[in-house]
Design an enzyme around this catalytic site. Structure first.
Site, mmCIF file in Angstrom:
data_model
loop_
_atom_site.group_PDB
_atom_site.id
_atom_site.type_symbol
_atom_site.label_atom_id
_atom_site.label_comp_id
_atom_site.label_asym_id
_atom_site.label_seq_id
_atom_site.Cartn_x
_atom_site.Cartn_y
_atom_site.Cartn_z
ATOM 1 N N ASN A 166 -4.462 -1.799 -2.108
ATOM 2 C CA ASN A 166 -5.022 -1.996 -0.778
ATOM 3 C C ASN A 166 -5.804 -3.305 -0.820
ATOM 4 O O ASN A 166 -6.942 -3.350 -1.269
ATOM 5 C CB ASN A 166 -5.931 -0.826 -0.400
ATOM 6 C CG ASN A 166 -6.469 -0.933 1.018
ATOM 7 O OD1 ASN A 166 -6.425 -1.992 1.637
ATOM 8 N ND2 ASN A 166 -6.973 0.172 1.540
ATOM 9 N N THR A 167 -5.179 -4.384 -0.359
ATOM 10 C CA THR A 167 -5.817 -5.694 -0.479
ATOM 11 C C THR A 167 -7.039 -5.828 0.419
ATOM 12 O O THR A 167 -7.918 -6.641 0.142
ATOM 13 C CB THR A 167 -4.823 -6.814 -0.136
ATOM 14 O OG1 THR A 167 -4.314 -6.612 1.182
ATOM 15 C CG2 THR A 167 -3.678 -6.832 -1.123
ATOM 16 N N CYS A 185 3.150 -11.938 5.795
ATOM 17 C CA CYS A 185 4.390 -11.983 6.578
ATOM 18 C C CYS A 185 4.553 -10.721 7.429
ATOM 19 O O CYS A 185 4.596 -9.606 6.893
ATOM 20 C CB CYS A 185 5.588 -12.125 5.658
ATOM 21 S SG CYS A 185 5.534 -13.600 4.612
ATOM 22 N N ASP A 197 1.175 -5.651 10.192
ATOM 23 C CA ASP A 197 1.035 -4.666 11.262
ATOM 24 C C ASP A 197 0.182 -5.272 12.375
ATOM 25 O O ASP A 197 -0.954 -5.686 12.130
ATOM 26 C CB ASP A 197 0.368 -3.403 10.705
ATOM 27 C CG ASP A 197 0.412 -2.238 11.680
ATOM 28 O OD1 ASP A 197 0.501 -2.490 12.898
ATOM 29 O OD2 ASP A 197 0.353 -1.083 11.222
ATOM 30 N N ILE A 238 0.812 -1.222 0.000
ATOM 31 C CA ILE A 238 0.000 0.000 0.000
ATOM 32 C C ILE A 238 0.844 1.269 0.000
ATOM 33 O O ILE A 238 0.384 2.315 -0.446
ATOM 34 C CB ILE A 238 -0.971 -0.022 1.211
ATOM 35 C CG1 ILE A 238 -2.091 1.012 1.009
ATOM 36 C CG2 ILE A 238 -0.223 0.198 2.521
ATOM 37 C CD1 ILE A 238 -3.195 0.904 2.048
ATOM 38 N N GLU A 282 12.688 -8.877 5.126
ATOM 39 C CA GLU A 282 13.438 -7.872 5.892
ATOM 40 C C GLU A 282 13.051 -7.904 7.369
ATOM 41 O O GLU A 282 13.910 -7.804 8.251
ATOM 42 C CB GLU A 282 13.189 -6.477 5.305
ATOM 43 C CG GLU A 282 13.936 -6.189 4.008
ATOM 44 C CD GLU A 282 13.338 -6.869 2.788
ATOM 45 O OE1 GLU A 282 14.010 -6.909 1.751
ATOM 46 O OE2 GLU A 282 12.205 -7.367 2.884
ATOM 47 N N GLU A 283 11.748 -8.051 7.646
ATOM 48 C CA GLU A 283 11.306 -8.115 9.035
ATOM 49 C C GLU A 283 11.835 -9.371 9.719
ATOM 50 O O GLU A 283 12.213 -9.349 10.894
ATOM 51 C CB GLU A 283 9.777 -8.085 9.106
ATOM 52 C CG GLU A 283 9.175 -6.717 8.862
ATOM 53 C CD GLU A 283 9.544 -5.712 9.941
ATOM 54 O OE1 GLU A 283 9.653 -6.114 11.109
ATOM 55 O OE2 GLU A 283 9.734 -4.540 9.598
#
Length: 284
Positions: free
Chosen positions: A160-161, A180, A183, A126, A259-260
């Site tokens: 915006n899924t 993955c 938030d 998004i 990355e997270e």
């Protein structure tokens, strides 16, 4: 006398040069800065297809565009014509089958591309700047691997899924959905913005074919419990047994390549994984 360009102008100049020169250099994150989170209920001025038949995937997967036959092109009806261009969308030789929802900076897409060379994967993000980074990253990787043809099977679009997932994909089109490190939206009043919910799970069930898998991973145990609770409660899904889960090569990639996920690894945190299989619809 003109002053020094500000940070925004430097970012714009860098990204413009990155695209115009067709460079194979990897984009630098500092030129794609954006807030970590976006409100999915805000109006983000998004462009989306009216129906999946109106979606033109050719710009994301140019190596998979099917040869265009003039008779076939002329035979498209008005309903199957792109609303904006008034031309039928170019067809691909195969469908997009894998989606990474909230793909971030594209680590999972890049890692999955060589592992699933015959499958088209799309990341949906998004945030404007993050989407641009992933798109430029893919362009650079394609340039670096032009002889081997690697990374032609991945793309990234801004979407915006929570609002428009069924606009992009037909019923039972997908085989895998990755969610993955979403938030967590810790506050209770924010739980309605979580990407896994009773309503959204029905949309995932709609676009997934029977036997397809929803992959979830997070470092927040409360969110993990939430996703497990809501997906297990949905009649279209059944949780995958741990033995089968650990044997899935995509799980290992999901754990280590985002990355997270790498950040959690550096901080010696926990990662909670759960997979859910799309069941056959019951007979009428």
């Amino acid at each position: 006398m003109a002053g020094q360009p500000n940070k925004r102008q430097k970012r714009q100049d860098y990204r413009q040069a990155q695209r115009e020169n067709g460079t194979t250099n990897m984009p630098r994150k500092k030129f794609y800065r954006q807030r970590a989170h976006a409100n999915p209920f805000s109006d983000h001025q998004l462009t989306y297809p009216v129906t999946p038949q109106h979606m033109d995937w050719s710009t994301y997967f140019p190596a998979f565009v099917a040869p265009q036959d003039e008779d076939t092109t002329m035979s498209h009806t008005t309903e199957a014509t792109d609303v904006l261009s008034k031309r039928p969308p170019k067809q691909l030789t195969k469908d997009v089958e894998v989606v990474d929802i909230g793909c971030g900076f594209g680590g999972l897409l890049v890692a999955l591309a060589p592992a699933m060379p015959d499958t088209l994967l799309i990341g949906m993000e998004i945030r404007t700047q993050v989407t641009a980074f992933v798109q430029d990253r893919i362009t650079a990787l394609r340039g670096q691997n032009s002889e081997s043809g690697l990374y032609q099977n991945i793309g990234c679009l801004r979407a915006n899924t929570m609002k428009f997932l069924p606009n992009f994909f037909r019923k039972a089109q997908l085989t895998k959905i990755f969610i993955c490190f979403p938030d967590p939206h810790f506050k209770q009043r924010k739980h309605k913005a979580r990407i896994v919910s009773t309503t959204l799970n029905s949309e995932y069930a709609y676009v997934l074919r029977p036997g397809g898998i929803v992959y979830t991973i997070t470092d927040v145990e409360d969110l993990h419990d939430w996703m497990v609770q809501h997906l297990e409660a949905h009649p279209a899904f059944k949780r995958v047994a741990e033995e089968e889960q650990e044997a899935d090569p995509c799980v290992g990639i999901m754990r280590t390549e985002t990355e997270e996920g790498k950040k959690v690894e550096r901080n010696k945190g926990q990662k909670f994984v759960a997979l859910f299989r799309r069941l056959e619809d019951p007979p009428w």
